[in-house]
Design a protein around this motif. Sequence first.
Motif, PDB file in Angstrom:
ATOM      1  N   ASP A  56      49.872  28.626  -2.537  1.00 11.32           N
ATOM      2  CA  ASP A  56      48.790  27.651  -2.489  1.00 11.32           C
ATOM      3  C   ASP A  56      47.489  28.312  -2.037  1.00 11.32           C
ATOM      4  O   ASP A  56      46.429  28.150  -2.639  1.00 11.32           O
ATOM      5  N   GLN A  57      47.636  29.112  -0.978  1.00 15.55           N
ATOM      6  CA  GLN A  57      46.488  29.808  -0.400  1.00 15.55           C
ATOM      7  C   GLN A  57      45.907  30.814  -1.391  1.00 15.55           C
ATOM      8  O   GLN A  57      44.691  30.913  -1.547  1.00 15.55           O
ATOM      9  N   GLU A  58      46.790  31.545  -2.067  1.00 17.77           N
ATOM     10  CA  GLU A  58      46.341  32.538  -3.049  1.00 17.77           C
ATOM     11  C   GLU A  58      45.590  31.858  -4.198  1.00 17.77           C
ATOM     12  O   GLU A  58      44.530  32.324  -4.615  1.00 17.77           O
ATOM     13  N   ILE A  59      46.159  30.755  -4.692  1.00 12.12           N
ATOM     14  CA  ILE A  59      45.519  30.044  -5.799  1.00 12.12           C
ATOM     15  C   ILE A  59      44.133  29.569  -5.360  1.00 12.12           C
ATOM     16  O   ILE A  59      43.145  29.720  -6.079  1.00 12.12           O
ATOM     17  N   HIS A  60      44.081  29.018  -4.151  1.00 13.56           N
ATOM     18  CA  HIS A  60      42.803  28.505  -3.638  1.00 13.56           C
ATOM     19  C   HIS A  60      41.773  29.632  -3.550  1.00 13.56           C
ATOM     20  O   HIS A  60      40.630  29.481  -3.979  1.00 13.56           O
ATOM     21  N   LEU A  61      42.215  30.759  -3.027  1.00 14.03           N
ATOM     22  CA  LEU A  61      41.305  31.901  -2.872  1.00 14.03           C
ATOM     23  C   LEU A  61      40.761  32.370  -4.216  1.00 14.03           C
ATOM     24  O   LEU A  61      39.547  32.503  -4.400  1.00 14.03           O
ATOM     25  N   CYS A  63      40.780  30.896  -7.194  1.00 16.06           N
ATOM     26  CA  CYS A  63      39.974  29.889  -7.897  1.00 16.06           C
ATOM     27  C   CYS A  63      38.586  29.809  -7.271  1.00 16.06           C
ATOM     28  O   CYS A  63      37.587  29.668  -7.974  1.00 16.06           O
ATOM     29  N   GLY A  64      38.527  29.920  -5.940  1.00 15.68           N
ATOM     30  CA  GLY A  64      37.236  29.874  -5.255  1.00 15.68           C
ATOM     31  C   GLY A  64      36.357  31.046  -5.643  1.00 15.68           C
ATOM     32  O   GLY A  64      35.170  30.892  -5.930  1.00 15.68           O
ATOM     33  N   LEU A  65      36.951  32.223  -5.690  1.00 14.13           N
ATOM     34  CA  LEU A  65      36.170  33.405  -6.065  1.00 14.13           C
ATOM     35  C   LEU A  65      35.732  33.329  -7.524  1.00 14.13           C
ATOM     36  O   LEU A  65      34.671  33.816  -7.894  1.00 14.13           O
ATOM     37  N   ALA A  66      36.571  32.696  -8.354  1.00 15.67           N
ATOM     38  CA  ALA A  66      36.277  32.633  -9.792  1.00 15.67           C
ATOM     39  C   ALA A  66      35.267  31.541 -10.127  1.00 15.67           C
ATOM     40  O   ALA A  66      34.643  31.580 -11.185  1.00 15.67           O
ATOM     41  N   LEU A  67      35.111  30.585  -9.223  1.00 20.30           N
ATOM     42  CA  LEU A  67      34.311  29.397  -9.549  1.00 20.30           C
ATOM     43  C   LEU A  67      32.908  29.699 -10.079  1.00 20.30           C
ATOM     44  O   LEU A  67      32.472  29.080 -11.050  1.00 20.30           O
ATOM     45  N   PRO A  68      32.157  30.624  -9.479  1.00 29.03           N
ATOM     46  CA  PRO A  68      30.803  30.844 -10.001  1.00 29.03           C
ATOM     47  C   PRO A  68      30.772  31.580 -11.348  1.00 29.03           C
ATOM     48  O   PRO A  68      29.738  31.576 -12.015  1.00 29.03           O
ATOM     49  N   LEU A  69      31.876  32.204 -11.727  1.00 27.73           N
ATOM     50  CA  LEU A  69      31.839  33.086 -12.893  1.00 27.73           C
ATOM     51  C   LEU A  69      31.526  32.391 -14.225  1.00 27.73           C
ATOM     52  O   LEU A  69      30.679  32.864 -14.973  1.00 27.73           O
ATOM     53  N   VAL A 131      27.405  27.725  -0.872  1.00 23.81           N
ATOM     54  CA  VAL A 131      27.702  27.606   0.554  1.00 23.81           C
ATOM     55  C   VAL A 131      29.216  27.636   0.782  1.00 23.81           C
ATOM     56  O   VAL A 131      29.708  28.273   1.728  1.00 23.81           O
ATOM     57  N   MET A 132      29.955  26.975  -0.109  1.00 22.77           N
ATOM     58  CA  MET A 132      31.418  26.996   0.006  1.00 22.77           C
ATOM     59  C   MET A 132      31.937  28.414  -0.183  1.00 22.77           C
ATOM     60  O   MET A 132      32.848  28.861   0.521  1.00 22.77           O
ATOM     61  N   LEU A 133      31.334  29.121  -1.128  1.00 23.37           N
ATOM     62  CA  LEU A 133      31.760  30.498  -1.386  1.00 23.37           C
ATOM     63  C   LEU A 133      31.507  31.361  -0.153  1.00 23.37           C
ATOM     64  O   LEU A 133      32.387  32.090   0.311  1.00 23.37           O
ATOM     65  N   ALA A 134      30.294  31.248   0.404  1.00 20.42           N
ATOM     66  CA  ALA A 134      29.945  32.068   1.566  1.00 20.42           C
ATOM     67  C   ALA A 134      30.828  31.733   2.764  1.00 20.42           C
ATOM     68  O   ALA A 134      31.377  32.631   3.417  1.00 20.42           O
ATOM     69  N   SER A 135      31.008  30.436   3.043  1.00 19.77           N
ATOM     70  CA  SER A 135      31.826  30.072   4.207  1.00 19.77           C
ATOM     71  C   SER A 135      33.289  30.419   3.944  1.00 19.77           C
ATOM     72  O   SER A 135      34.009  30.833   4.859  1.00 19.77           O
ATOM     73  N   GLY A 136      33.711  30.296   2.689  1.00 19.02           N
ATOM     74  CA  GLY A 136      35.080  30.661   2.338  1.00 19.02           C
ATOM     75  C   GLY A 136      35.332  32.149   2.522  1.00 19.02           C
ATOM     76  O   GLY A 136      36.401  32.557   2.987  1.00 19.02           O
ATOM     77  N   VAL A 137      34.331  32.957   2.175  1.00 17.48           N
ATOM     78  CA  VAL A 137      34.462  34.409   2.358  1.00 17.48           C
ATOM     79  C   VAL A 137      34.619  34.732   3.850  1.00 17.48           C
ATOM     80  O   VAL A 137      35.442  35.563   4.234  1.00 17.48           O
ATOM     81  N   ILE A 138      33.863  34.029   4.697  1.00 16.76           N
ATOM     82  CA  ILE A 138      33.989  34.256   6.145  1.00 16.76           C
ATOM     83  C   ILE A 138      35.403  33.890   6.606  1.00 16.76           C
ATOM     84  O   ILE A 138      36.011  34.603   7.405  1.00 16.76           O
TER      85      ILE A 138
END
Lengths: 216, 237
Positions: A56-61, A63-69, A131-138
Motif C-alpha cells: 500500500d505504502q509503495e503504491i502510494h509513494l 503514484c505520488g511521485l508519478a502524479l506530476p508527470l 505542496v503534497m509532493l514536497a511534504s510527501g518527499v519530507i
Amino acid sequence: MSTPTLTSNPSRVLRFDVAQRVTHWLNAALFSALIITAIPLFYGSLFGVIVPRHLDQEIHLWCGLALPLPLLVSLLGPWGATMRRDLRRVSYWTREELAWLRALGRRPLDADKFNPGQKFNTLFVGASTLVMLASGVILQWFRFFPVSWRGGATFVHDTLAYLVAAMIAGHVVMAFTHVDSLRSIVDGRVERAWAKKHAPAWARELDDATRDSSNF
Amino acid sequence: MANESVNREPRVAVGRRFFLGAGVLGALGVVFGGRVQNTVSNSLGTGLGGILPFGDRFRYYSITGTYPKITKKKYRLEVSGLVDRPTTFTFDDLQALPATELTKAFQCVTGWRVPDVQWRGVLLADLLRHVGVQPNAVALSFESYDGADTESLTIDQANLPNVLVAYEMLGAPVTRAHGGPVRLFVAPMYGYKSLKWLSAIRVVDRVQPGYWEQNGYPVNGWIDGTTGPTNHNPQLA
C-alpha cells in the motif's frame, strides 16, 4: 442546449484534444490510487483490507511521485499546444472573472473556455499537488529533515489531503451533473451550441479561428 | 486572429499567485505546522484531537499486513538467552510484577507525534533483574507475535528508567491494533523501537539489528538525534 443553433460550422467542436484527455485520465487514475491507498495509511484500523501495508505504502509513494508527470509531459511536447494554451487561460484571469468568482457566480460573465470556478479548481489542485509532493518527499525521506519539519509535513500533507479530496469529490459531482462536459473529456467534443451558451468567449474564438483558416 | 480576443483585456496572473501562495503556505506549514498541531491538540485533548484530521493521532503500522490476535489467557513472554533463570511469563505473571506508570509522548520517526500518552507496565529493568542478566550479555533481541518484526536494545538502553514492557496504554489494556496484549514502549526512542505484540526477549552477546534497522532506520533510534548510547538524554522524551 437541447436546441442547437444552425450554423455552417460542424455542430461539435473540440474541447479537449487527445493529449489532454490522456493526461486527464492518467491523473484521475493516479489520484484515485493515491486516495484509495491513503485511506489505510490514515485510518490504520482499515489497513490490510485492501492490500498489505507495505505494498500500500509503495503504491502510494510511486503514484505520488508519478502524479506530476502526465501534466508535465503533456505540456512539454509538440502535442501540448492546446494544453499550453489552456494553461494560459487558467493562469491569467480578467478582472471580470475575478469579480465573478468573488460573487460566487451570481454575476453575468462572458465566459472563457473554462469558467472561473473551473479555473480555481484547476489551480487549487495543481498548486496542492506540488505542496503534497514536497511534504510527501519530507515524509518519505525524513532522515534529511529535522523532526519538527516532519511533524509539520505530516500536518500539511494530512490537512491538504482532506481539502484536495473534497475538491476532487466536488469535481466528480459536477461532472456527473453536467453530462455534456463529462462527455467532452471522453470523446473530446462538445456541441457548438453548448460552447456558445457556457463558454461564449471561447465559441467566438473558435469562430474566428475557423474564419481565419478559411482565408488561407 | 484568435489571440486578439484572448489578449484584449488586461489580465491578472492569478495562476502565479496561486502557486506562490501555496508554496509559502506549504513552507510555513512544514516549519510551524507541528507546533500548531501540538497547540491545537493540547487545547482539545487527546479525545477530540484524535478524531480531527489535523489533531494528533496514532497511525497504525504492521509489517505483515495483519494484526496478530493473542488473548491475555494465551499470552506468553519468553525470556531466554544469557540469563540465570530463563522464564516464560504469562500475562498474570507480568501484572504481578511491580508496575510502573509513565506519561510520555509517542514520537514516530516519520513525524507524527501523540503527546501525553499514559503507559503502564513492567519496567524492562525490573524484568531483567527478575531473570538475572549474565555478565557477558551485551544486548537484547525482541520478537513479535506477528512473526516478522524484531528489535534490539543494548543492556544499558534496556535498563533506562523509561523503557517498559507495557500492558496498559491510554488508560486501558493495550488494544490489538496498538500491539496488545503486551508491547514494548521505549520512551526516548522513535516509535519503531517500541515493538508491538511482544513475544520473546533473548539476551545475547551482540546487537542484532531489528526489522526496521535492516530497512535502513538507525539502530539507536534516539529521538534527540544522537547516535551513541553514551551521549543520550533519557529525560528528553
